[in-house]
Every structure is written in structure tokens, then in C-alpha cells.
Design a protein around this motif. Sequence first.
Motif, PDB file in Angstrom:
ATOM      1  N   ALA A   2      -7.917  -0.772  -0.469  1.00  0.00           N
ATOM      2  CA  ALA A   2      -9.650  -0.122  -0.928  1.00  0.00           C
ATOM      3  C   ALA A   2      -9.849   0.781   0.060  1.00  0.00           C
ATOM      4  O   ALA A   2      -9.114   0.687   1.099  1.00  0.00           O
ATOM      5  CB  ALA A   2      -9.806  -1.377  -0.611  1.00  0.00           C
ATOM      6  N   TRP A   4     -13.187   2.472   2.360  1.00  0.00           N
ATOM      7  CA  TRP A   4     -14.340   1.631   2.876  1.00  0.00           C
ATOM      8  C   TRP A   4     -15.153   3.435   3.476  1.00  0.00           C
ATOM      9  O   TRP A   4     -14.633   4.296   3.963  1.00  0.00           O
ATOM     10  CB  TRP A   4     -14.122   0.961   4.005  1.00  0.00           C
ATOM     11  CG  TRP A   4     -13.503   0.012   3.592  1.00  0.00           C
ATOM     12  CD1 TRP A   4     -11.927  -0.461   3.714  1.00  0.00           C
ATOM     13  CD2 TRP A   4     -14.082  -1.012   2.718  1.00  0.00           C
ATOM     14  NE1 TRP A   4     -11.247  -1.785   2.323  1.00  0.00           N
ATOM     15  CE2 TRP A   4     -13.046  -1.975   2.284  1.00  0.00           C
ATOM     16  CE3 TRP A   4     -14.724  -1.555   2.364  1.00  0.00           C
ATOM     17  CZ2 TRP A   4     -13.086  -2.899   1.773  1.00  0.00           C
ATOM     18  CZ3 TRP A   4     -15.575  -2.599   1.604  1.00  0.00           C
ATOM     19  CH2 TRP A   4     -13.950  -3.496   0.986  1.00  0.00           C
ATOM     20  N   HIS A  39     -18.046  -7.220   2.707  1.00  0.00           N
ATOM     21  CA  HIS A  39     -17.421  -6.006   2.837  1.00  0.00           C
ATOM     22  C   HIS A  39     -16.435  -5.653   3.937  1.00  0.00           C
ATOM     23  O   HIS A  39     -14.937  -5.441   3.660  1.00  0.00           O
ATOM     24  CB  HIS A  39     -18.262  -4.914   2.411  1.00  0.00           C
ATOM     25  CG  HIS A  39     -19.352  -4.338   1.424  1.00  0.00           C
ATOM     26  ND1 HIS A  39     -18.450  -4.871   0.290  1.00  0.00           N
ATOM     27  CD2 HIS A  39     -19.756  -3.520   1.077  1.00  0.00           C
ATOM     28  CE1 HIS A  39     -19.138  -4.300  -0.814  1.00  0.00           C
ATOM     29  NE2 HIS A  39     -20.222  -3.971  -0.092  1.00  0.00           N
ATOM     30  N   GLU A  47      -6.071  -0.026   6.049  1.00  0.00           N
ATOM     31  CA  GLU A  47      -6.700   0.538   4.988  1.00  0.00           C
ATOM     32  C   GLU A  47      -7.750   1.278   5.780  1.00  0.00           C
ATOM     33  O   GLU A  47      -7.796   0.780   7.118  1.00  0.00           O
ATOM     34  CB  GLU A  47      -7.789  -0.626   4.320  1.00  0.00           C
ATOM     35  CG  GLU A  47      -6.903  -2.011   3.209  1.00  0.00           C
ATOM     36  CD  GLU A  47      -8.368  -2.516   2.336  1.00  0.00           C
ATOM     37  OE1 GLU A  47      -7.931  -2.989   0.950  1.00  0.00           O
ATOM     38  OE2 GLU A  47      -9.734  -3.277   3.135  1.00  0.00           O
ATOM     39  N   PRO A 122     -17.514  -0.139   0.493  1.00  0.00           N
ATOM     40  CA  PRO A 122     -16.741   0.602  -0.282  1.00  0.00           C
ATOM     41  C   PRO A 122     -16.566   2.175  -0.616  1.00  0.00           C
ATOM     42  O   PRO A 122     -18.026   2.349  -0.994  1.00  0.00           O
ATOM     43  CB  PRO A 122     -17.005  -0.330  -1.441  1.00  0.00           C
ATOM     44  CG  PRO A 122     -17.945  -0.870  -1.678  1.00  0.00           C
ATOM     45  CD  PRO A 122     -18.928  -0.458  -0.370  1.00  0.00           C
ATOM     46  N   THR A 124     -14.765   4.151  -3.239  1.00  0.00           N
ATOM     47  CA  THR A 124     -13.854   3.862  -4.955  1.00  0.00           C
ATOM     48  C   THR A 124     -12.545   5.193  -4.580  1.00  0.00           C
ATOM     49  O   THR A 124     -12.822   6.224  -3.201  1.00  0.00           O
ATOM     50  CB  THR A 124     -14.558   4.513  -6.048  1.00  0.00           C
ATOM     51  OG1 THR A 124     -15.221   5.566  -5.906  1.00  0.00           O
ATOM     52  CG2 THR A 124     -15.309   3.554  -6.550  1.00  0.00           C
TER      53      THR A 124
END
Length: 136
Positions: A2, A4, A39, A47, A122, A124
Motif C-alpha cells: 500500500a 500512504w 489507516h 510501505e 491511503p 492508490t
Amino acid sequence: MAHWLLKSEPSKWSWDQQVEAGAKGTFWNGVRNHLAKKHLMAMKKGERGFFYHSNEERAIVGIIEIIKEYYPDHTDETGKFGMVDVKAVKPLKKPVTLAQIKSEPRLAEMVLVNNSRLSVQPVTDEEWAVVMELAG
């Protein structure tokens, strides 16, 4: 993995201060919003995220890496909130301003555009790629 976005007011904690923390990094504390907490809890070691200067500059200025997963925030007297540790990876070649992000149609659904007050968000894979493109 992911991606952030973590927001900080430069007068309280700036990108330069994050860089000065070096490889040992620092904790990302003070989050008191339950969605932002969710989150933080989802973040995994390794990440990456954008470091966003809020208020004064309103721009993504660098990339951070999560180096320690969620644990209790020592500044929270209620015991309800936690934090992660992050380290600076690299500055963006060019900061990407909120105005640029809002004017880019491919970023119309980005949380930063639709819920700009949320301090931990978040991002994408597609949004990450577009921001990196805008950063040069």
C-alpha cells in the motif's frame, strides 16, 4: 504494498526535520481521528508514503517509509490511539502542490482532494504514479 500520505504542519514537524532524523527515523504521533488511526493500523513495515506539508505550503515534498508498525502513542492519555515510525527516503524532485493535485483530472478521486483534513490517508497505485509524474 500500500501507499500512504501523512500530513504535517512544517512549523511543527517539517520534511527537513524528518530527514535529520536519519535512518533511525521517528515516531508519527498525535493522530486523534479514528479513520486516520485505522489507516495507521493498516500500515506495514516497508510501505511508502508521501510526506505532505499542510497549511503553510500545501504540497507533497518527500517520500517516507514505514519502519515500525502500529503501537501505542505515548502522548495519548486515553490509550485509544497509536502511531508508527517512519524514516525519510528521498525528497521529490519538485514539490507537488495541492493546487496541482486538484487540477489534475486523474487525481479527482484522491482522498487529499475529497477529505483534505484527514491527516493520514491511503493513496492508490495509480495516484502514486501520477504524483510521481508531476514531481518530475
